[in-house]
Design a protein around this motif. Sequence first.
Motif, PDB file in Angstrom:
ATOM      1  N   TRP A   1      69.746  33.652  73.452  1.00 35.77           N
ATOM      2  CA  TRP A   1      69.159  33.371  74.760  1.00 35.77           C
ATOM      3  C   TRP A   1      68.284  32.137  74.649  1.00 35.77           C
ATOM      4  CZ3 TRP A   1      70.538  35.516  79.268  1.00 35.77           C
ATOM      5  CH2 TRP A   1      71.363  36.639  79.176  1.00 35.77           C
ATOM      6  N   ASP A   2      68.624  31.111  75.439  1.00 36.14           N
ATOM      7  CA  ASP A   2      68.014  29.795  75.266  1.00 36.14           C
ATOM      8  C   ASP A   2      67.018  29.481  76.381  1.00 36.14           C
ATOM      9  OD1 ASP A   2      67.511  27.216  74.406  1.00 36.14           O
ATOM     10  OD2 ASP A   2      69.164  26.399  75.597  1.00 36.14           O
ATOM     11  N   ILE A   3      65.737  29.571  76.059  1.00 39.46           N
ATOM     12  CA  ILE A   3      64.692  29.299  77.035  1.00 39.46           C
ATOM     13  C   ILE A   3      64.693  27.829  77.465  1.00 39.46           C
ATOM     14  CG2 ILE A   3      62.837  28.810  75.353  1.00 39.46           C
ATOM     15  CD1 ILE A   3      62.283  31.080  78.273  1.00 39.46           C
ATOM     16  N   PHE A   4      65.120  26.953  76.569  1.00 43.13           N
ATOM     17  CA  PHE A   4      65.071  25.514  76.880  1.00 43.13           C
ATOM     18  C   PHE A   4      66.030  25.132  78.013  1.00 43.13           C
ATOM     19  CE2 PHE A   4      63.446  25.366  72.435  1.00 43.13           C
ATOM     20  CZ  PHE A   4      62.181  24.902  72.741  1.00 43.13           C
ATOM     21  N   SER A   5      67.154  25.823  78.102  1.00 44.23           N
ATOM     22  CA  SER A   5      68.080  25.529  79.209  1.00 44.23           C
ATOM     23  C   SER A   5      67.382  25.725  80.548  1.00 44.23           C
ATOM     24  CB  SER A   5      69.292  26.461  79.180  1.00 44.23           C
ATOM     25  OG  SER A   5      69.894  26.452  77.933  1.00 44.23           O
ATOM     26  N   ALA A   6      66.547  26.761  80.617  1.00 44.13           N
ATOM     27  CA  ALA A   6      65.873  27.076  81.882  1.00 44.13           C
ATOM     28  C   ALA A   6      64.764  26.080  82.183  1.00 44.13           C
ATOM     29  CB  ALA A   6      65.317  28.496  81.828  1.00 44.13           C
ATOM     30  N   ILE A   7      63.975  25.712  81.173  1.00 47.97           N
ATOM     31  CA  ILE A   7      62.780  24.910  81.467  1.00 47.97           C
ATOM     32  C   ILE A   7      63.045  23.405  81.476  1.00 47.97           C
ATOM     33  CG2 ILE A   7      61.185  26.726  80.734  1.00 47.97           C
ATOM     34  CD1 ILE A   7      60.671  25.132  78.181  1.00 47.97           C
ATOM     35  N   SER A   8      64.300  23.013  81.375  1.00 48.55           N
ATOM     36  CA  SER A   8      64.602  21.588  81.594  1.00 48.55           C
ATOM     37  C   SER A   8      64.471  21.252  83.084  1.00 48.55           C
ATOM     38  CB  SER A   8      66.005  21.228  81.079  1.00 48.55           C
ATOM     39  OG  SER A   8      66.962  21.987  81.768  1.00 48.55           O
ATOM     40  N   ASP A   9      64.366  22.288  83.905  1.00 50.03           N
ATOM     41  CA  ASP A   9      64.175  22.105  85.346  1.00 50.03           C
ATOM     42  C   ASP A   9      62.685  22.278  85.694  1.00 50.03           C
ATOM     43  OD1 ASP A   9      65.023  22.214  88.235  1.00 50.03           O
ATOM     44  OD2 ASP A   9      64.135  24.205  88.016  1.00 50.03           O
ATOM     45  N   GLY A  10      62.126  21.299  86.386  1.00 49.49           N
ATOM     46  CA  GLY A  10      60.689  21.296  86.685  1.00 49.49           C
ATOM     47  C   GLY A  10      60.229  22.479  87.516  1.00 49.49           C
ATOM     48  N   GLN A  11      61.020  22.855  88.507  1.00 50.63           N
ATOM     49  CA  GLN A  11      60.625  23.981  89.364  1.00 50.63           C
ATOM     50  C   GLN A  11      60.577  25.286  88.570  1.00 50.63           C
ATOM     51  OE1 GLN A  11      63.195  24.041  92.785  1.00 50.63           O
ATOM     52  NE2 GLN A  11      62.013  22.457  93.831  1.00 50.63           N
ATOM     53  N   THR A  12      61.496  25.392  87.602  1.00 46.31           N
ATOM     54  CA  THR A  12      61.506  26.605  86.774  1.00 46.31           C
ATOM     55  C   THR A  12      60.268  26.647  85.877  1.00 46.31           C
ATOM     56  OG1 THR A  12      63.908  26.556  86.811  1.00 46.31           O
ATOM     57  CG2 THR A  12      62.903  27.987  85.179  1.00 46.31           C
ATOM     58  N   CYS A  13      59.830  25.475  85.388  1.00 40.93           N
ATOM     59  CA  CYS A  13      58.587  25.424  84.595  1.00 40.93           C
ATOM     60  C   CYS A  13      57.422  25.968  85.408  1.00 40.93           C
ATOM     61  CB  CYS A  13      58.264  23.986  84.177  1.00 40.93           C
ATOM     62  SG  CYS A  13      59.359  23.324  82.934  1.00 40.93           S
ATOM     63  N   THR A  14      57.307  25.491  86.636  1.00 44.83           N
ATOM     64  CA  THR A  14      56.203  25.918  87.503  1.00 44.83           C
ATOM     65  C   THR A  14      56.305  27.411  87.806  1.00 44.83           C
ATOM     66  OG1 THR A  14      56.194  23.714  88.458  1.00 44.83           O
ATOM     67  CG2 THR A  14      55.034  25.411  89.689  1.00 44.83           C
ATOM     68  N   LEU A  15      57.517  27.853  88.079  1.00 44.84           N
ATOM     69  CA  LEU A  15      57.748  29.275  88.374  1.00 44.84           C
ATOM     70  C   LEU A  15      57.345  30.152  87.192  1.00 44.84           C
ATOM     71  CD1 LEU A  15      59.243  31.388  90.283  1.00 44.84           C
ATOM     72  CD2 LEU A  15      61.269  30.929  88.912  1.00 44.84           C
ATOM     73  N   LEU A  16      57.789  29.780  86.003  1.00 41.91           N
ATOM     74  CA  LEU A  16      57.519  30.584  84.810  1.00 41.91           C
ATOM     75  C   LEU A  16      56.030  30.569  84.468  1.00 41.91           C
ATOM     76  CD1 LEU A  16      58.271  32.256  82.380  1.00 41.91           C
ATOM     77  CD2 LEU A  16      59.202  30.220  81.287  1.00 41.91           C
ATOM     78  N   GLN A  17      55.427  29.401  84.537  1.00 40.63           N
ATOM     79  CA  GLN A  17      53.986  29.292  84.265  1.00 40.63           C
ATOM     80  C   GLN A  17      53.200  30.208  85.210  1.00 40.63           C
ATOM     81  OE1 GLN A  17      51.969  27.885  82.217  1.00 40.63           O
ATOM     82  NE2 GLN A  17      50.146  27.135  83.232  1.00 40.63           N
ATOM     83  N   GLY A  18      53.569  30.166  86.486  1.00 45.30           N
ATOM     84  CA  GLY A  18      52.895  31.002  87.486  1.00 45.30           C
ATOM     85  C   GLY A  18      53.065  32.482  87.190  1.00 45.30           C
ATOM     86  N   LEU A  19      54.267  32.881  86.787  1.00 50.25           N
ATOM     87  CA  LEU A  19      54.527  34.289  86.475  1.00 50.25           C
ATOM     88  C   LEU A  19      53.729  34.762  85.264  1.00 50.25           C
ATOM     89  CD1 LEU A  19      58.383  34.543  87.071  1.00 50.25           C
ATOM     90  CD2 LEU A  19      56.659  36.018  88.099  1.00 50.25           C
ATOM     91  N   LEU A  20      53.667  33.908  84.245  1.00 53.75           N
ATOM     92  CA  LEU A  20      52.917  34.282  83.036  1.00 53.75           C
ATOM     93  C   LEU A  20      51.438  34.460  83.349  1.00 53.75           C
ATOM     94  CD1 LEU A  20      54.636  31.874  80.465  1.00 53.75           C
ATOM     95  CD2 LEU A  20      54.863  34.354  80.524  1.00 53.75           C
ATOM     96  N   VAL A  21      50.880  33.489  84.082  1.00 54.48           N
ATOM     97  CA  VAL A  21      49.451  33.548  84.404  1.00 54.48           C
ATOM     98  C   VAL A  21      49.151  34.749  85.307  1.00 54.48           C
ATOM     99  CG1 VAL A  21      47.600  32.333  85.643  1.00 54.48           C
ATOM    100  CG2 VAL A  21      49.012  31.100  83.981  1.00 54.48           C
ATOM    101  N   GLU A  22      50.022  34.962  86.289  1.00 56.22           N
ATOM    102  CA  GLU A  22      49.832  36.107  87.209  1.00 56.22           C
ATOM    103  C   GLU A  22      49.879  37.428  86.434  1.00 56.22           C
ATOM    104  OE1 GLU A  22      52.662  36.012  90.461  1.00 56.22           O
ATOM    105  OE2 GLU A  22      52.113  38.036  91.104  1.00 56.22           O
ATOM    106  N   THR A  23      50.824  37.527  85.498  1.00 61.24           N
ATOM    107  CA  THR A  23      50.967  38.762  84.715  1.00 61.24           C
ATOM    108  C   THR A  23      49.729  38.994  83.844  1.00 61.24           C
ATOM    109  OG1 THR A  23      53.353  38.412  84.672  1.00 61.24           O
ATOM    110  CG2 THR A  23      52.466  40.004  83.102  1.00 61.24           C
ATOM    111  N   ILE A  24      49.255  37.937  83.226  1.00 64.80           N
ATOM    112  CA  ILE A  24      48.062  38.088  82.364  1.00 64.80           C
ATOM    113  C   ILE A  24      46.852  38.485  83.202  1.00 64.80           C
ATOM    114  CG2 ILE A  24      46.432  36.877  80.865  1.00 64.80           C
ATOM    115  CD1 ILE A  24      48.830  35.175  79.877  1.00 64.80           C
ATOM    116  N   ARG A  25      46.683  37.829  84.341  1.00 68.85           N
ATOM    117  CA  ARG A  25      45.504  38.154  85.185  1.00 68.85           C
ATOM    118  C   ARG A  25      45.526  39.612  85.621  1.00 68.85           C
ATOM    119  NH1 ARG A  25      45.372  32.481  87.955  1.00 68.85           N
ATOM    120  NH2 ARG A  25      43.617  31.573  86.818  1.00 68.85           N
ATOM    121  N   ARG A  26      46.739  40.121  85.873  1.00 66.93           N
ATOM    122  CA  ARG A  26      46.831  41.502  86.359  1.00 66.93           C
ATOM    123  C   ARG A  26      46.781  42.518  85.218  1.00 66.93           C
ATOM    124  NH1 ARG A  26      51.567  41.327  88.956  1.00 66.93           N
ATOM    125  NH2 ARG A  26      52.593  42.061  87.096  1.00 66.93           N
TER     126      ARG A  26
END
Length: 182
Positions: A30-55
């Motif tokens: 499973w290749d994470i780099f394929s997903a994060i070569s797209d800028g919108q996916t970077c923002t989406l993933l970053q937001g999900l990680l931060v939201e999960t940690i805060r909660r």
Amino acid sequence: MGDDYQNKIAKLKGQMKSYPDFPKPGILFWDIFSAISDGQTCTLLQGLLVETIRREFPDIQAVVGLESRGFLFSFAVAAELGIGCVPVRKRGKLPGEVIAYEYKLEYGTDVLEIQKDSVKPGLKCLIIDDLLATGGTVNAAANLLQSCGAEVSGTLVVIELEALNGRSKNMVYRNRARVIVR
Ligand SMILES: O=P(O)(O)OC[C@H]1O[C@H](OP(=O)(O)OP(=O)(O)O)[C@H](O)[C@@H]1O
Ligand SMILES: Nc1ncnc2[nH]cnc12
């Protein structure tokens, strides 16, 4: 967790690519780099990680990123949350006094190290990595952190390979792992 959170996860899941027989026959990689070569996916993933940690882990004081793909996420969330970022690396890459731990991978074995002084006793840590397979890497990191006296609050990974049952094999994290996509 609301619909919005689930919709974001579904969108992220749609971006993940896998490659059969890499790096060895029989492994579905499973290749994470394929997903994060797209800028919108970077923002989406970053937001999900931060939201999960805060909660889920509101009181953590540091994130511990696992070499190498875990580093991508540990620094990004640490910077946004204003908490420490501690690396756990493969053997021989960290200067100064280190503590080492040998562990099994889905394919092969490896040694992880942490700088002895990078974690103070009682520090509340969250381990972060791209992927949970057998759970050996996270388990090794947890052992390292505990030998430094740190308090390990849990684990956050982007992808969990549920068929490998890494979560249940991992005595330290059985009920404390959180994943974004599985
Ligand atoms: O749950 P496990 O069976 O222990 O496997 C998961 C680990 O394997 C991969 O790292 P790898 O050692 O391939 O290093 P890399 O991130 O440098 O590619 C992955 O990034 C995790 O750290
Ligand atoms: N199947 C897999 N895909 C990507 N990274 C991994 N690390 C261990 N197993 C893996």
